[in-house]
Write a protein that holds these residues in place. Structure first.
Motif, mmCIF file in Angstrom:
data_model
loop_
_atom_site.group_PDB
_atom_site.id
_atom_site.type_symbol
_atom_site.label_atom_id
_atom_site.label_comp_id
_atom_site.label_asym_id
_atom_site.label_seq_id
_atom_site.Cartn_x
_atom_site.Cartn_y
_atom_site.Cartn_z
ATOM 1 N N ALA A 2 0.910 -1.237 0.026
ATOM 2 C CA ALA A 2 0.047 0.077 0.063
ATOM 3 C C ALA A 2 0.886 1.052 -0.047
ATOM 4 O O ALA A 2 2.238 0.927 0.608
ATOM 5 N N VAL A 3 0.239 2.370 -0.675
ATOM 6 C CA VAL A 3 1.002 3.423 -0.756
ATOM 7 C C VAL A 3 -0.028 4.743 0.008
ATOM 8 O O VAL A 3 -1.106 4.693 -0.329
ATOM 9 N N SER A 4 0.569 5.350 0.847
ATOM 10 C CA SER A 4 -0.052 6.528 1.609
ATOM 11 C C SER A 4 -0.978 7.437 0.352
ATOM 12 O O SER A 4 -0.199 7.634 -0.613
ATOM 13 N N PRO A 5 -2.143 7.580 0.582
ATOM 14 C CA PRO A 5 -2.931 8.396 -0.281
ATOM 15 C C PRO A 5 -2.279 9.611 -0.693
ATOM 16 O O PRO A 5 -2.401 10.099 -1.837
ATOM 17 N N LYS A 6 -1.540 10.400 0.156
ATOM 18 C CA LYS A 6 -0.641 11.546 -0.073
ATOM 19 C C LYS A 6 0.449 11.195 -1.039
ATOM 20 O O LYS A 6 0.962 12.048 -1.874
ATOM 21 N N ALA A 7 0.931 10.150 -1.343
ATOM 22 C CA ALA A 7 1.761 9.529 -2.090
ATOM 23 C C ALA A 7 1.447 8.965 -3.407
ATOM 24 O O ALA A 7 2.460 8.461 -4.290
ATOM 25 N N GLN A 8 0.209 8.654 -3.452
ATOM 26 C CA GLN A 8 -0.429 8.118 -4.484
ATOM 27 C C GLN A 8 -0.122 8.957 -5.886
ATOM 28 O O GLN A 8 -0.265 9.966 -5.824
ATOM 29 N N GLY A 9 0.032 8.150 -7.010
ATOM 30 C CA GLY A 9 -0.047 8.599 -8.184
ATOM 31 C C GLY A 9 1.395 9.444 -8.642
ATOM 32 O O GLY A 9 1.758 10.129 -9.409
ATOM 33 N N LYS A 10 2.323 8.951 -7.753
ATOM 34 C CA LYS A 10 3.729 9.678 -7.906
ATOM 35 C C LYS A 10 4.918 8.485 -8.372
ATOM 36 O O LYS A 10 6.000 8.472 -8.502
ATOM 37 N N GLY A 11 4.573 7.165 -8.929
ATOM 38 C CA GLY A 11 5.086 6.072 -9.092
ATOM 39 C C GLY A 11 5.737 5.418 -7.996
ATOM 40 O O GLY A 11 6.610 4.303 -8.357
ATOM 41 N N ILE A 12 5.343 5.658 -6.699
ATOM 42 C CA ILE A 12 6.079 4.866 -5.620
ATOM 43 C C ILE A 12 5.763 3.491 -5.482
ATOM 44 O O ILE A 12 6.549 2.480 -5.321
ATOM 45 N N GLY A 13 4.305 3.275 -5.878
ATOM 46 C CA GLY A 13 3.899 1.775 -5.968
ATOM 47 C C GLY A 13 4.695 1.141 -7.075
ATOM 48 O O GLY A 13 5.152 -0.137 -6.790
ATOM 49 N N LEU A 14 4.928 1.658 -8.126
ATOM 50 C CA LEU A 14 5.941 0.798 -9.304
ATOM 51 C C LEU A 14 7.188 0.803 -8.597
ATOM 52 O O LEU A 14 7.783 -0.486 -8.825
#
Length: 75
Positions: A2-14
């Motif tokens: 999981a990635v914090s909602p604040k960090a989502q959409g920034k490629g961190i999950g990838l």
């Protein structure tokens, strides 16, 4: 994963997923199995982008799981 909602959409999950795949390869794994829920559309899209394929027939102990996926690792 999981990635914090604040960090989502920034490629961190990838980056996290790629690091996990690299680690599994280094440890000699031949495949990676994951369980998720199809409501998590961005996650499922990410897994598919990484090469995970949906599989069937494995029971899960988690009630919310409605998709299971596998990635075959090649050396």
């Amino acid at each position: 994963m999981a990635v914090s909602p604040k960090a989502q959409g920034k490629g961190i999950g990838l980056l996290l997923a790629e690091s996990a795949i690299k680690w599994a390869k280094e440890k000699g794994a031949s495949k990676i199995y994951l369980e998720s829920n199809t409501k998590l559309k961005p996650a499922i899209k990410l897994y598919e982008k990484l090469g995970f394929k949906e599989i069937k027939g494995i029971s899960s102990s988690y009630d919310r799981v409605d998709i299971q996926m596998m990635l075959a690792l090649h050396s």
